[in-house]
Design a protein around this motif. Structure first.
Motif, mmCIF file in Angstrom:
data_model
loop_
_atom_site.group_PDB
_atom_site.id
_atom_site.type_symbol
_atom_site.label_atom_id
_atom_site.label_comp_id
_atom_site.label_asym_id
_atom_site.label_seq_id
_atom_site.Cartn_x
_atom_site.Cartn_y
_atom_site.Cartn_z
ATOM 1 N N HIS A 23 0.835 -1.206 0.000
ATOM 2 C CA HIS A 23 0.000 0.000 0.000
ATOM 3 C C HIS A 23 0.868 1.254 0.000
ATOM 4 C CE1 HIS A 23 -3.859 -2.042 1.703
ATOM 5 N NE2 HIS A 23 -3.197 -2.833 0.899
ATOM 6 N N VAL A 35 -1.681 0.870 7.509
ATOM 7 C CA VAL A 35 -1.610 -0.364 6.735
ATOM 8 C C VAL A 35 -0.636 -0.174 5.571
ATOM 9 C CG1 VAL A 35 -2.878 -1.977 5.285
ATOM 10 C CG2 VAL A 35 -3.922 -1.094 7.382
ATOM 11 N N ASP A 38 -0.894 -5.918 2.109
ATOM 12 C CA ASP A 38 -1.779 -7.064 2.304
ATOM 13 C C ASP A 38 -0.920 -8.309 2.169
ATOM 14 O OD1 ASP A 38 -4.115 -5.638 2.664
ATOM 15 O OD2 ASP A 38 -4.547 -5.561 0.518
ATOM 16 N N GLU A 47 -4.035 -7.550 6.816
ATOM 17 C CA GLU A 47 -3.385 -6.275 6.581
ATOM 18 C C GLU A 47 -2.195 -6.149 7.523
ATOM 19 O OE1 GLU A 47 -6.615 -3.622 7.325
ATOM 20 O OE2 GLU A 47 -7.112 -3.482 5.193
ATOM 21 N N PRO A 49 0.046 -3.725 9.538
ATOM 22 C CA PRO A 49 0.186 -2.347 10.010
ATOM 23 C C PRO A 49 1.661 -1.995 10.211
ATOM 24 C CG PRO A 49 -0.526 -3.767 11.803
ATOM 25 C CD PRO A 49 -0.259 -4.658 10.620
ATOM 26 N N ARG B 74 0.315 -8.383 14.314
ATOM 27 C CA ARG B 74 0.705 -8.329 12.895
ATOM 28 C C ARG B 74 2.159 -7.907 12.740
ATOM 29 N NH1 ARG B 74 -3.099 -11.438 11.835
ATOM 30 N NH2 ARG B 74 -5.154 -10.651 11.262
#
Lengths: 503, 381
Positions: A23, A35, A38, A47, A49, B74
């Protein structure tokens, strides 16, 4: 300040994920948690971050690429604020978010597939067809072949690299990977079962370059113990003390080239190459060997002798009260023999000082022992070894090897050597042409003691036979002195009583 | 759609459309309109504008905690995280009804409840970072650490409540679990015991519609709340996205328990708007339209609308709430990244409350085992 971000395990127990899209582009300024990509795992598209606020410095992987967990995928340029520039050093934890450390360097699936399909390439890394037994008999098969400075460039190691392409006609194009072993280490026994042991013992064996398949386990359920490993080394090398640190796999792998360790554990890559930064001990060794090989004109002589009397002497000493606590090995006797023989041929214990246009003749023997240590190849020396009696010499050898094993060899131990010994017998090797430790006049390679048919009292008998290889600097030593020196050592080992004629 | 007992799955999906004609308790609807309720209004009569703002702030903050922890996962800083997105009202409404001496036994998703109990934010992440096998001392905040075994905590709560009876105290054990857990034997056994002993325990079921990938209709052909009366436990079905209603029904249940009335079963009908955990992809098994429907019933949006209608949501206030949430998130992140690594010997801590020779021996063996790696090698190589 550049911060790299490695792909985490985004699910539970994933090993790789695909970058679906970015992104952001290089040069973009991003906020924390913005973000940036992906990523598709085996479980979900998620996603990613941003872990930092800063500027995208580099995108390491393109969309559509499958990336291993732990691989760097993006770098950030982070503004340095105050004392954050110098954060306290802390151990980099292997976070649960990155899963278990992956013991591989490349991409396993692809590599395995290539390996199976491309037999030509695979052949390039197979044991040499005409020397399978030799490859297998090597007790401490290196994952990556070590060429420790003082260890001779033995045929088993050197030949495949040069000879394999020529011999393996069907695959002339197969590249011989620069850092690949000529023979891959058999890490799994023939039965496919891993020998039973414990992690500390496995680590010890790995550090010593010993393959556990070759070790008999004396513990419950044939569990291999620390003692078993040390005993196996002693048997294979004839000297537990002398063998310490000779593990070639580790010497190379840990010699400042940590990457090679993991690479060497896996299957050999069928094609391509692995590029390892030249640094640390590896770099030092290379520079020293080049300097030595192209400065000192090397001459190497060989002598094979019946050392059965020496082995009997060792047995007697072990049984004696005075030597009960000592570690007497063939290396101990060889070291003593060198110290005695060099008194009669002092030119072997000298140095060529080109700058001063002088030959430096040493009175004391600072006896170097080549050791493959966790840091890589080192040649610590025993100061004034000639002044030590056998008991003191065995203790000094033990101290030297224990220190090297624990990675604590000091700079003082490493400097001032005048004459060296390398124990290649621990690898099951007979002979070779050792390269001189720079500045020294001679180096003796001690080969493996084998039971072999030998002439004995007019008949052929099974005797313990040991080959010796002596390299010397022909600027300092002529054939006469070198030969007499080697012959004296041989005389002592084949009949220890001959010492009486020399001292 | 009115609720029926026909077992029609659509009954589950129809909740939240309004209180009228439904046995679903709702005080604030999805548009933020306050509906009077003669039975429950007195229970929340004390909730003035300031208190409502406080509930709203709690929900904003825990949503921010949730999103920050998800981001940390994440980013490789946490192994896993179970998001509570969408369930803020059920957890804050019930959590804020509790007294300090009440005791919570929750599943792993009740991070907003833990927030209400005053958990240290770093402790909240400890387990998910693999830093400790348990995040905090339960007695410091009177909340047991999260139970991962589905439904097992209901037994613990019931047992604790039976202890309260023995003590003659008036505190209450509250247990949180999901719709899926109601299919577990443990939960049913807990309800049998709670009813038999008339133990002061509140069963707070967050029906978030999905037991990982199983829709609630597969395992509950009647509203889950309807099961409780079969055990002899009174139950109530509440709009789990209505923080005020959740506060009201929980207070009622607590009052009943404190006064010797025994257990209560609360079904808070809500929706898990995120994945089951960060390792899950809900788009593989549920319809995007469903998520959209529930987004329209967002628990935060409706209180924001209610506050706005009361002129209590000016820009300054909204900014201050956001700043508070961001501050908490920054604290959470800093706590996570700064967590000290445990020592190998820590594994022997917190096993027994008193010295244990057998464990001491094990520890001694383990320490010697670690030493056998030699110097400087215990950190791997």
């Amino acid at each position: 300040m550049i911060k790299e971000f490695r792909l985490p395990d985004l699910g539970e127990g994933l090993t790789e994920s695909e970058i679906v899209s970015w992104h952001v582009a290089v040069g973009d300024t991003v906020e924390l948690n913005q973000v940036i990509a992906d990523v598709e795992t085996a479980k979900a598209v998620v996603e990613l971050p941003s872990p930092y606020a800063g500027v995208i410095a580099r995108l390491h992987e393109q969309p559509g690429t499958v990336v291993e967990v732990g691989a760097t995928i993006v770098s950030f340029d982070i503004p340095v604020i105050g004392n954050e520039a110098d954060p306290p050093a802390r151990r980099e934890p292997n976070l649960v978010g990155y899963g278990a450390a992956v013991e591989k360097g490349g991409r396993p699936q692809r590599r395995v597939r290539d390996f199976a399909e491309d037999s030509g390439s695979a052949a390039a890394v197979q044991p040499m067809p005409d020397r399978p037994a030799a490859a297998r008999s090597v007790p401490a098969v290196p994952a990556v072949p070590a060429h420790p400075a003082a260890v001779p460039v033995a045929p088993t190691h050197a030949a495949p690299a040069a000879a394999a392409p020529a011999r393996q006609g069907p695959a002339p194009d197969s590249p011989v990977p620069a850092v690949r072993p000529a023979h891959a280490a058999p890490l799994v026994s023939a039965t496919g079962e891993r020998p039973r042991s414990t992690p500390p013992v496995r680590k010890l064996a790995r550090d010593l370059g010993l393959v556990l398949d070759s070790v008999h386990g004396s513990g419950p359920g044939q569990l291999i113990t620390r003692e078993d490993v040390l005993n196996a080394l002693a048997e294979q090398g004839g000297s537990a003390a002398g063998t310490v640190g000779y593990g070639p796999g580790v010497s190379e792998g840990a010699a400042g080239t940590g990457d090679a360790v993991s690479d060497g554990r896996g299957l050999p890559p069928a094609s391509g190459e692995t590029r390892i930064p030249i640094k640390g001990v590896r770099k030092h060794t290379a520079a020293a060997m080049v300097a030595s090989a192209f400065t000192a004109p090397h001459v190497t002589e060989f002598l094979t002798i019946d050392v059965t009397p020496t082995m009997e002497l060792i047995s007697k000493l072990k049984a004696s009260r005075a030597f009960a606590d000592a570690r007497i090995t063939p290396l101990t006797i060889v070291a003593k023999a060198v110290c005695i023989a060099v008194r009669r041929q002092p030119s072997l214990n000298s140095s060529w000082d080109a700058a001063a246009n002088e030959i430096v003749q040493y009175s004391a023997v600072n006896l170097g022992i080549a050791a493959a240590t966790p840091r890589g190849l080192l040649v610590p020396n025993i100061k004034d070894a000639g002044a030590l009696n056998l008991l003191e010499l065995s203790a000094a050898l033990k101290t030297l090897t224990d220190t090297a094993r624990s990675g604590k060899t000091s700079q003082a131990d490493l400097s001032g050597g005048t004459l060296s010994i390398t124990n290649i017998g621990v690898f099951g090797i007979d002979a070779g042409t050792p390269i001189l430790n720079p500045g020294e006049a001679a180096i003796l390679a001690v080969g493996a003691v084998r039971r072999a048919p030998w002439e004995y009292e007019g008949e052929v008998a099974l005797r313990s036979v040991m080959p010796l290889s002596l390299s010397f600097d022909h600027r300092l030593v002529d054939g006469e002195q070198g030969s007499r020196f080697l012959a004296d050592i041989g005389a002592i080992l084949s009949d220890p009583g001959m010492v009486l004629t020399m001292v | 759609m009115a609720l029926s007992e026909t077992g029609d799955v659509s009954v589950q999906d129809g909740v939240g459309e309004g209180a009228a004609g439904s046995n679903l308790i709702q005080l604030v609807d999805a548009l933020g309109v306050r509906h009077p309720n003669p039975h429950y209004d007195p229970l929340v009569a004390d909730v003035d504008g300031a208190a409502l703002r406080s509930l709203y702030e709690d929900m904003v903050v825990v949503r921010r905690i949730d999103s920050e922890a998800t981001a940390l996962q994440r980013q490789g800083e946490l192994a896993l995280w179970p998001p509570l997105l969408g369930q803020e009202a059920a957890q804050i409404g019930s959590g804020r009804a509790l007294r300090q001496d009440d005791f919570v036994f929750s599943s792993y998703r009740e991070n907003a409840v833990a927030y209400c109990r005053g958990v240290d934010l770093t402790d909240l992440l400890r387990v998910w970072r693999g830093n400790a096998s348990s995040g905090w001392d339960p007695y410091t905040i009177n909340m047991a650490t999260p139970q991962v075994i589905i439904g097992a905590q209901t037994l613990h709560a019931t047992g604790y409540a039976m202890g309260i009876l023995n003590d003659g105290a008036d505190s209450v054990a509250v247990t949180y679990f999901g719709d899926g857990a109601t299919s577990q034997g443990d939960v049913n056994e807990a309800m049998v015991f709670a009813a038999s002993y008339q133990a002061p325990v509140v069963f707070f079921c967050q029906n978030n519609h999905w037991a990982i990938s199983e829709p609630v209709g597969l395992q509950a052909h009647v509203p889950i709340a309807d099961r409780a009366p079969g055990f002899g436990i009174p139950s109530v079905r509440v709009d789990g996205n209505d923080v005020l209603a959740c506060l009201a029904v929980t207070r009622e249940a607590l009052d009943r328990a404190r006064s010797g009335g025994g257990p209560t079963f609360i079904e808070a009908v809500t929706y898990r708007m995120g994945p089951h955990t960060t390792a899950d992809d809900p788009s593989r098994y549920r319809d995007a339209n469903e998520l959209e429907d529930w987004a329209a019933k967002d628990p935060l949006a409706r209180i924001a609308a209610l506050l706005d209608s009361m002129d209590l949501l000016d820009a300054d206030y909204a900014d201050s709430v956001k700043a508070k949430a961001d501050g908490v998130a920054a604290e959470l992140r800093a706590g996570c990244l700064g967590m000290a690594e445990p020592a190998p010997g820590d594994v022997f801590k917190h096993v027994y409350s008193a010295p244990n020779s057998w464990l001491d021996r094990q520890q001694d063996h383990y320490e010697r085992y670690l030493l056998s790696f030699g110097n400087g090698t215990t950190e791997g190589d």
